[in-house]
Design a protein around this motif. Structure first.
Motif, PDB file in Angstrom:
ATOM      1  N   SER A   1       0.006  47.923  29.408  1.00  0.00           N
ATOM      2  CA  SER A   1       0.265  46.448  29.225  1.00  0.00           C
ATOM      3  C   SER A   1      -0.242  45.467  30.097  1.00  0.00           C
ATOM      4  N   VAL A   2      -1.053  44.434  29.589  1.00  0.00           N
ATOM      5  CA  VAL A   2      -1.484  43.384  30.358  1.00  0.00           C
ATOM      6  C   VAL A   2      -0.822  42.088  29.888  1.00  0.00           C
ATOM      7  N   SER A   3       0.085  41.377  30.579  1.00  0.00           N
ATOM      8  CA  SER A   3       0.580  40.171  30.378  1.00  0.00           C
ATOM      9  C   SER A   3       0.582  39.142  31.156  1.00  0.00           C
ATOM     10  N   LEU A   4       0.557  37.949  30.836  1.00  0.00           N
ATOM     11  CA  LEU A   4       0.482  36.666  31.454  1.00  0.00           C
ATOM     12  C   LEU A   4       1.883  35.977  31.366  1.00  0.00           C
ATOM     13  N   GLU A   5       2.429  36.068  32.721  1.00  0.00           N
ATOM     14  CA  GLU A   5       4.028  35.718  32.751  1.00  0.00           C
ATOM     15  C   GLU A   5       4.059  34.550  33.880  1.00  0.00           C
ATOM     16  N   ASN A   6       5.512  34.387  34.264  1.00  0.00           N
ATOM     17  CA  ASN A   6       6.026  33.621  35.221  1.00  0.00           C
ATOM     18  C   ASN A   6       5.270  32.271  35.219  1.00  0.00           C
ATOM     19  N   ILE A   7       5.522  31.669  34.187  1.00  0.00           N
ATOM     20  CA  ILE A   7       4.822  30.373  33.909  1.00  0.00           C
ATOM     21  C   ILE A   7       3.216  30.216  34.167  1.00  0.00           C
ATOM     22  N   TYR A   8       2.725  31.079  33.425  1.00  0.00           N
ATOM     23  CA  TYR A   8       1.273  31.181  33.690  1.00  0.00           C
ATOM     24  C   TYR A   8       0.798  31.404  35.025  1.00  0.00           C
ATOM     25  N   ARG A   9       1.633  31.983  35.784  1.00  0.00           N
ATOM     26  CA  ARG A   9       1.096  32.136  37.177  1.00  0.00           C
ATOM     27  C   ARG A   9       0.617  33.647  37.574  1.00  0.00           C
ATOM     28  N   GLN A  10       1.105  34.392  36.711  1.00  0.00           N
ATOM     29  CA  GLN A  10       0.719  35.889  37.164  1.00  0.00           C
ATOM     30  C   GLN A  10       0.229  36.753  35.679  1.00  0.00           C
ATOM     31  N   VAL A  11      -0.522  37.667  36.079  1.00  0.00           N
ATOM     32  CA  VAL A  11      -1.055  38.584  35.018  1.00  0.00           C
ATOM     33  C   VAL A  11      -0.619  39.897  35.715  1.00  0.00           C
ATOM     34  N   VAL A  12       0.335  40.660  34.942  1.00  0.00           N
ATOM     35  CA  VAL A  12       0.872  41.907  35.358  1.00  0.00           C
ATOM     36  C   VAL A  12       0.369  43.045  34.675  1.00  0.00           C
ATOM     37  N   VAL A  13       0.125  44.105  35.280  1.00  0.00           N
ATOM     38  CA  VAL A  13      -0.254  45.231  34.711  1.00  0.00           C
ATOM     39  C   VAL A  13       0.632  46.328  34.557  1.00  0.00           C
ATOM     40  N   ARG A  14       1.019  46.995  33.635  1.00  0.00           N
ATOM     41  CA  ARG A  14       2.313  47.956  33.522  1.00  0.00           C
ATOM     42  C   ARG A  14       1.686  49.326  32.972  1.00  0.00           C
ATOM     43  N   ASN A  15       1.979  50.295  33.490  1.00  0.00           N
ATOM     44  CA  ASN A  15       2.009  51.700  32.571  1.00  0.00           C
ATOM     45  C   ASN A  15       3.377  52.327  32.239  1.00  0.00           C
ATOM     46  N   LEU A  16       3.533  52.198  30.903  1.00  0.00           N
ATOM     47  CA  LEU A  16       5.079  52.461  30.367  1.00  0.00           C
ATOM     48  C   LEU A  16       5.475  53.887  30.759  1.00  0.00           C
ATOM     49  N   PHE A  17       4.568  54.936  30.838  1.00  0.00           N
ATOM     50  CA  PHE A  17       5.033  56.203  30.935  1.00  0.00           C
ATOM     51  C   PHE A  17       5.291  56.691  32.540  1.00  0.00           C
ATOM     52  N   THR A  18       4.060  56.020  33.368  1.00  0.00           N
ATOM     53  CA  THR A  18       4.134  56.510  34.911  1.00  0.00           C
ATOM     54  C   THR A  18       4.985  55.537  35.616  1.00  0.00           C
ATOM     55  N   ARG A  19       5.422  54.222  34.790  1.00  0.00           N
ATOM     56  CA  ARG A  19       6.406  53.177  35.427  1.00  0.00           C
ATOM     57  C   ARG A  19       5.458  52.374  36.651  1.00  0.00           C
TER      58      ARG A  19
END
Length: 348
Positions: A277-295
Motif C-alpha cells: 500500500s501507498v498512502s497519504l497520511e498525517n494531515i497530508y504530511r507523510q506518504v507511507v509504504v507498507r507490505n501487508l504480508f511481510t509487515r
C-alpha cells in the motif's frame, strides 16, 4: 429613511460581509503546523507490533490476468471466453490469482433476477466451478444460495477473482470462496466496508474499511466542514483482524467527491512479496509504504507543510511512487526495494 439611517445600514452590511468572509477563511484554513487533533488509541497502527504477526500470511504465486469485456463473455490475456450455459452479465475485473468469478442468468428462473455464480481457472482447461446462486430480491436485498441450499443474506455484493463478498449495512462482510466455509466478519465498531476497494481481494485477502471520525479541526478550534477525517484500515478476511491502520483527511461534501480524493491518496498493489500500500497520511504530511504480508513499513516522503501531490503505479510488476514536497518532486522507483533498504528516494 434619512441619510444617517442609510449610512448606518450600509456600514453594518459591509461589516457583516467582511465578518462572514473572515469566518469562512478561518474554516477553510488548514491546521498544518499545530493541528488540534483528537487522540484516538485506535489510530495506533497494528502493523508496528511485529509480535502480533510472527508468521507472514502465505499466499499463492502471483498470476495476473489482463481482462477485457467482449460481447457475450470476456477476453483473458487475449483469449476469448464464453460460457456455454448462458450470457455473462458481470465478471471480476481484477485477477492476480489466475481465476475469474462471473455471473450468468439462471435460465430456470427467468422471472426473477437470479444468477448462477461461477469461478473459472482460466489458466487450465478445467470446467468452471459453480459457487452458488445470487438473487437480487430488491435494490437493497440480495441473498446467496450455497450448493447445499443454505442462504446467506445481504444488501450488496462485490466480486473477487475467486469468490464473492456479501455486505450488510456495510458493517458485516461474508466472504465466499470455492471449497471453503463462508467466513462472516462483523467489522469493528464504527467501521464500514469502503466502496473503494483496490487490487484483487482474493490474492491480498484484505478489504479496505473506514471509520469516520469527524471534520478537520482548524487552528482556531473550528471545524472545516469540507474536509472529513477518517480512520482507514485494511482488514484481513482470513484472520478477521485489522492488519494496518492510518488516518486520512478527505475533501468533499459528498461521498462521491471524497471517493475521488481517496483514489489519489491511497493505492494498493499485489506483488510477489505481498500486497503493498501507498498512502497519504498525517494531515497530508507523510506518504507511507507498507507490505501487508511481510509487515514492513517505511515513510517514503515527508514534509511538515504538507505534500500537495501523490501518484503511484505499477510497471513490469514493480511499484513506483511519486510525490511533491513543496517545489521539489521526488520519486521511489521500486517500493519493495525501498522497504528492503536497497532503493532510495530521489529528486526529479
Amino acid at each position: 429613511m434619512n441619510n444617517l439611517g442609510r449610512d448606518l445600514s450600509v456600514f453594518f452590511a459591509i461589516l457583516l460581509v467582511f465578518t462572514g468572509c473572515a469566518q469562512l477563511n478561518q474554516v477553510m484554513e488548514k491546521s498544518i503546523l499545530e493541528p488540534n487533533r483528537r487522540v484516538d488509541a485506535a489510530l495506533i497502527d497494528p502493523i508496528d507490533d511485529k509480535r502480533t504477526f510472527a508468521k507472514p500470511v502465505v499466499t499463492e504465486p502471483l498470476n495476473r490476468l489482463n481482462l477485457k469485456e467482449y460481447g457475450d463473455g470476456f477476453v483473458v490475456n487475449g483469449k476469448r471466453f464464453v460460457d456455454p450455459e448462458g450470457q455473462t452479465l458481470l465478471y471480476s475485473t481484477l485477477s492476480d490469482t489466475g481465476f475469474v468469478t462471473y455471473l450468468i442468468r439462471d435460465s430456470h428462473h427467468l422471472n426473477e433476477r437470479r444468477y448462477i455464480v461461477k469461478v473459472k481457472d482460466v489458466t487450465k482447461l478445467s470446467k468452471p466451478v459453480k459457487l452458488g446462486a445470487l438473487v437480487e430480491h430488491s435494490a437493497n436485498n440480495v441473498y446467496f444460495i450455497l450448493p447445499n441450499g443454505d442462504r446467506l443474506n445481504g444488501d450488496a455484493y462485490h466480486l473477487t477473482s475467486k469468490g464473492i463478498i456479501l455486505t450488510r449495512d456495510r458493517s458485516v462482510v461474508i466472504f465466499i470462496e470455492p471449497g471453503a466455509e463462508p467466513k462472516m466478519h462483523p467489522l469493528p465498531v464504527g467501521y464500514q466496508f469502503s466502496i473503494y476497494q483496490k487490487a484483487d481481494i482474493s490474492y491480498s485477502k484484505h478489504i479496505t474499511i473506514e471509520k469516520r471520525l469527524g471534520y478537520e479541526q482548524t487552528s482556531f478550534g473550528l471545524e472545516n466542514l469540507s474536509v472529513h477525517e477518517y480512520e482507514i484500515s485494511l482488514f484481513n478476511l482470513d484472520t478477521g483482524e485489522i492488519t494496518t491502520t492510518f488516518d486520512m483527511l478527505l475533501r468533499g461534501t459528498t461521498e462521491e467527491k471524497r471517493l475521488e480524493h481517496f483514489k489519489n491518496s491511497f493505492y494498493l498493489f499485489n506483488t510477489v512479496t505481498g500486497p503493498i500500500s501507498v498512502s497519504l497520511e498525517n494531515i497530508y504530511r507523510q506518504v507511507v509504504v507498507r507490505n501487508l504480508f511481510t509487515r514492513q513499513k517505511a515513510t517514503a516522503f515527508q514534509r511538515e507543510h504538507g505534500i500537495s501531490f501523490l501518484k503511484a503505479g505499477m510497471k513490469n510488476n514493480v511499484i513506483w511512487a511519486q510525490a511533491s514536497e513543496g517545489f521539489t518532486d521526488k520519486r521511489v522507483d521500486d517500493a519493495q526495494g525501498f522497504l528492503d533498504g536497497t532503493v532510495q528516494v530521489h529528486a526529479l
